[in-house]
Motif scaffolding. Structure first.
Motif, PDB file in Angstrom:
ATOM      1  N   CYS A  37      -8.480   7.640  -3.319  1.00 55.36           N
ATOM      2  CA  CYS A  37      -7.438   7.265  -4.284  1.00 55.36           C
ATOM      3  C   CYS A  37      -6.048   7.448  -3.690  1.00 55.36           C
ATOM      4  CB  CYS A  37      -7.578   8.085  -5.562  1.00 55.36           C
ATOM      5  SG  CYS A  37      -8.896   7.535  -6.674  1.00 55.36           S
ATOM      6  N   ALA A  38      -5.869   8.528  -2.921  1.00 59.10           N
ATOM      7  CA  ALA A  38      -4.560   8.764  -2.291  1.00 59.10           C
ATOM      8  C   ALA A  38      -4.220   7.642  -1.316  1.00 59.10           C
ATOM      9  CB  ALA A  38      -4.562  10.111  -1.575  1.00 59.10           C
ATOM     10  N   LEU A  39      -5.197   7.248  -0.486  1.00 60.51           N
ATOM     11  CA  LEU A  39      -4.965   6.151   0.461  1.00 60.51           C
ATOM     12  C   LEU A  39      -4.757   4.834  -0.281  1.00 60.51           C
ATOM     13  CD1 LEU A  39      -4.828   5.010   3.313  1.00 60.51           C
ATOM     14  CD2 LEU A  39      -7.343   4.883   3.322  1.00 60.51           C
ATOM     15  N   ALA A  40      -5.558   4.598  -1.313  1.00 56.55           N
ATOM     16  CA  ALA A  40      -5.433   3.362  -2.091  1.00 56.55           C
ATOM     17  C   ALA A  40      -4.066   3.271  -2.752  1.00 56.55           C
ATOM     18  CB  ALA A  40      -6.541   3.289  -3.145  1.00 56.55           C
ATOM     19  N   LEU A  41      -3.577   4.386  -3.287  1.00 57.00           N
ATOM     20  CA  LEU A  41      -2.271   4.392  -3.940  1.00 57.00           C
ATOM     21  C   LEU A  41      -1.161   4.086  -2.945  1.00 57.00           C
ATOM     22  CD1 LEU A  41      -1.043   4.968  -6.755  1.00 57.00           C
ATOM     23  CD2 LEU A  41      -0.664   7.326  -5.992  1.00 57.00           C
ATOM     24  N   LEU A  42      -1.239   4.707  -1.763  1.00 55.15           N
ATOM     25  CA  LEU A  42      -0.246   4.452  -0.720  1.00 55.15           C
ATOM     26  C   LEU A  42      -0.248   2.976  -0.319  1.00 55.15           C
ATOM     27  CD1 LEU A  42       1.784   5.369   1.471  1.00 55.15           C
ATOM     28  CD2 LEU A  42      -0.199   5.912   2.917  1.00 55.15           C
ATOM     29  N   MET A  43      -1.437   2.442  -0.042  1.00 50.85           N
ATOM     30  CA  MET A  43      -1.536   1.054   0.397  1.00 50.85           C
ATOM     31  C   MET A  43      -1.155   0.089  -0.725  1.00 50.85           C
ATOM     32  SD  MET A  43      -2.193   1.281   3.531  1.00 50.85           S
ATOM     33  CE  MET A  43      -2.285  -0.494   3.758  1.00 50.85           C
ATOM     34  N   ALA A  44      -1.460   0.452  -1.958  1.00 54.20           N
ATOM     35  CA  ALA A  44      -1.124  -0.416  -3.094  1.00 54.20           C
ATOM     36  C   ALA A  44       0.385  -0.597  -3.203  1.00 54.20           C
ATOM     37  CB  ALA A  44      -1.692   0.170  -4.390  1.00 54.20           C
ATOM     38  N   PHE A  45       1.132   0.495  -3.068  1.00 50.96           N
ATOM     39  CA  PHE A  45       2.586   0.394  -3.175  1.00 50.96           C
ATOM     40  C   PHE A  45       3.192  -0.296  -1.957  1.00 50.96           C
ATOM     41  CE2 PHE A  45       2.236   3.323  -6.704  1.00 50.96           C
ATOM     42  CZ  PHE A  45       3.288   2.926  -7.519  1.00 50.96           C
ATOM     43  N   LEU A  46       2.678   0.022  -0.768  1.00 54.00           N
ATOM     44  CA  LEU A  46       3.195  -0.634   0.437  1.00 54.00           C
ATOM     45  C   LEU A  46       2.952  -2.144   0.380  1.00 54.00           C
ATOM     46  CD1 LEU A  46       2.145   1.847   3.282  1.00 54.00           C
ATOM     47  CD2 LEU A  46       4.436   1.463   2.357  1.00 54.00           C
ATOM     48  N   ALA A  47       1.710  -2.527   0.062  1.00 57.71           N
ATOM     49  CA  ALA A  47       1.377  -3.953   0.022  1.00 57.71           C
ATOM     50  C   ALA A  47       2.025  -4.641  -1.168  1.00 57.71           C
ATOM     51  CB  ALA A  47      -0.141  -4.136  -0.019  1.00 57.71           C
ATOM     52  N   GLY A  48       2.053  -3.942  -2.320  1.00 58.32           N
ATOM     53  CA  GLY A  48       2.659  -4.536  -3.504  1.00 58.32           C
ATOM     54  C   GLY A  48       4.136  -4.828  -3.316  1.00 58.32           C
ATOM     55  N   LEU A  49       4.863  -3.883  -2.723  1.00 59.19           N
ATOM     56  CA  LEU A  49       6.285  -4.109  -2.436  1.00 59.19           C
ATOM     57  C   LEU A  49       6.464  -5.175  -1.367  1.00 59.19           C
ATOM     58  CD1 LEU A  49       7.520  -0.395  -2.470  1.00 59.19           C
ATOM     59  CD2 LEU A  49       8.051  -2.167  -4.161  1.00 59.19           C
ATOM     60  N   ALA A  50       5.545  -5.196  -0.385  1.00 60.51           N
ATOM     61  CA  ALA A  50       5.632  -6.206   0.673  1.00 60.51           C
ATOM     62  C   ALA A  50       5.428  -7.614   0.114  1.00 60.51           C
ATOM     63  CB  ALA A  50       4.602  -5.925   1.761  1.00 60.51           C
ATOM     64  N   ASN A 105      -9.854  -0.834   0.591  1.00 60.29           N
ATOM     65  CA  ASN A 105     -10.365  -1.799  -0.381  1.00 60.29           C
ATOM     66  C   ASN A 105      -9.677  -1.628  -1.734  1.00 60.29           C
ATOM     67  OD1 ASN A 105     -12.514  -2.490  -2.652  1.00 60.29           O
ATOM     68  ND2 ASN A 105     -13.033  -3.711  -0.859  1.00 60.29           N
ATOM     69  N   GLY A 106      -9.575  -0.372  -2.189  1.00 60.39           N
ATOM     70  CA  GLY A 106      -8.900  -0.111  -3.456  1.00 60.39           C
ATOM     71  C   GLY A 106      -7.420  -0.455  -3.401  1.00 60.39           C
ATOM     72  N   GLY A 107      -6.787  -0.213  -2.255  1.00 67.42           N
ATOM     73  CA  GLY A 107      -5.370  -0.534  -2.112  1.00 67.42           C
ATOM     74  C   GLY A 107      -5.096  -2.021  -2.226  1.00 67.42           C
ATOM     75  N   ALA A 108      -6.038  -2.845  -1.736  1.00 62.09           N
ATOM     76  CA  ALA A 108      -5.869  -4.295  -1.833  1.00 62.09           C
ATOM     77  C   ALA A 108      -5.832  -4.739  -3.293  1.00 62.09           C
ATOM     78  CB  ALA A 108      -6.999  -5.006  -1.088  1.00 62.09           C
ATOM     79  N   TYR A 109      -6.720  -4.184  -4.098  1.00 63.84           N
ATOM     80  CA  TYR A 109      -6.718  -4.514  -5.526  1.00 63.84           C
ATOM     81  C   TYR A 109      -5.505  -3.896  -6.226  1.00 63.84           C
ATOM     82  CZ  TYR A 109     -11.443  -6.422  -5.166  1.00 63.84           C
ATOM     83  OH  TYR A 109     -12.526  -7.204  -4.833  1.00 63.84           O
ATOM     84  N   GLY A 110      -5.146  -2.687  -5.821  1.00 62.78           N
ATOM     85  CA  GLY A 110      -4.010  -2.016  -6.448  1.00 62.78           C
ATOM     86  C   GLY A 110      -2.683  -2.681  -6.151  1.00 62.78           C
ATOM     87  N   SER A 111      -2.589  -3.389  -5.024  1.00 65.34           N
ATOM     88  CA  SER A 111      -1.326  -4.040  -4.673  1.00 65.34           C
ATOM     89  C   SER A 111      -0.929  -5.076  -5.713  1.00 65.34           C
ATOM     90  CB  SER A 111      -1.447  -4.703  -3.302  1.00 65.34           C
ATOM     91  OG  SER A 111      -2.395  -5.765  -3.332  1.00 65.34           O
ATOM     92  N   GLU A 112      -1.908  -5.771  -6.286  1.00 65.88           N
ATOM     93  CA  GLU A 112      -1.607  -6.757  -7.323  1.00 65.88           C
ATOM     94  C   GLU A 112      -1.150  -6.069  -8.608  1.00 65.88           C
ATOM     95  OE1 GLU A 112      -1.263  -9.833  -6.924  1.00 65.88           O
ATOM     96  OE2 GLU A 112      -2.226 -10.164  -4.995  1.00 65.88           O
ATOM     97  N   VAL A 113      -1.656  -4.868  -8.851  1.00 64.15           N
ATOM     98  CA  VAL A 113      -1.207  -4.081 -10.008  1.00 64.15           C
ATOM     99  C   VAL A 113       0.266  -3.718  -9.836  1.00 64.15           C
ATOM    100  CG1 VAL A 113      -1.512  -1.924 -11.289  1.00 64.15           C
ATOM    101  CG2 VAL A 113      -3.516  -3.167 -10.437  1.00 64.15           C
ATOM    102  N   VAL A 114       0.626  -3.287  -8.624  1.00 61.14           N
ATOM    103  CA  VAL A 114       2.020  -2.928  -8.343  1.00 61.14           C
ATOM    104  C   VAL A 114       2.923  -4.145  -8.474  1.00 61.14           C
ATOM    105  CG1 VAL A 114       3.606  -2.098  -6.562  1.00 61.14           C
ATOM    106  CG2 VAL A 114       1.387  -0.987  -6.860  1.00 61.14           C
TER     107      VAL A 114
END
Length: 228
Positions: A37-50, A105-114
């Motif tokens: 979850c920690a890695l997914a959250l980090l990647m979600a925000f990085l990818a979402g902002l990108a 994998n979770g970060g990829a889905y979370g990026s769209e949430v961000v």
């Protein structure tokens, strides 16, 4: 009566023995969930902002990451992390490979949430920030994100539960999480119903705790933005 009593004691001892295996698996599952979850959250925000960047190159890299991990099987991603990366000199333990695959994998889905959460905040907030002479990133950090997080939390709660359930794939690379331990019990005793019923209840308990934590965060963030 003595025979029945003996069978009850034997079944109780067996259940306690299963419980030890399941407890060990539950601790491994919680550990995997937290780090993933920690890695997914980090990647979600990085990818979402990108994905919202003005730079085409940055948006393209983020989109490739998102589509790759959403468009391929998490089983393949896990095996690639554990068996393919050593071919290029990167050797990971089973737990590290599980965290990497599940987290990315979770970060990829979370990026769209961000991305959706940020876009849900009214444009007038950005315009007001500009009027206050804030830079684009100051406006994002101090004005947009605090409001967007409230919108994101329910979806992040669902994502955390999905990540917790996805930890079961780590059993394929011998991580001793819940599913792996249940399979060990079945192979050693031939019993299927009790161990898998126990992990079913354990998954439900962990999911309930995650749901309660997300609701607590929702209330705290909602009070904070309301006060602001």
């Amino acid at each position: 009566m003595e025979k029945i009593s003996g069978e009850v004691v034997q079944n109780l001892d067996a259940t306690i023995g299963y419980g030890r295996f399941i407890l060990s698996g539950a601790l491994a599952t919680v550990e995997l969930t937290i780090f993933s979850c920690a890695l997914a959250l980090l990647m979600a925000f990085l990818a979402g902002l990108a994905l919202l960047s003005r730079s085409y190159s940055i948006r393209a890299v983020a989109r490739i990451y998102v589509e790759f991990f959403r468009g391929t099987s998490i089983f393949v991603q896990l095996f690639a992390a554990y068996f393919v990366l050593p071919l290029v000199g990167i050797s990971l333990t089973p737990v590290q490979a599980g965290v990497l695959a599940i987290g990315l994998n979770g970060g990829a889905y979370g990026s769209e949430v961000v991305r959706a959460g940020i876009q849900a905040v009214g444009r007038d907030q950005t315009e007001a920030s500009i009027a206050l002479n804030l830079t684009r990133w100051q406006a994002m950090w101090w004005v947009i994100l605090p409001q967007a997080v409230v919108v994101m939390l329910p979806s992040f709660g669902n994502l955390a539960i999905e990540i917790m359930k996805a930890t079961a794939v780590a059993s394929l690379v011998t991580v001793s999480e819940l599913t792996f331990q249940a399979q060990m019990v079945r192979s050693q005793t031939g019993e299927t119903a009790i161990p898998f019923l126990l992990i079913l209840v354990t998954y439900l308990v962990i999911a309930s705790v995650l749901t309660a934590l997300v609701r607590l965060l929702e209330r705290r963030f909602s009070r904070g933005t309301a006060g602001a």
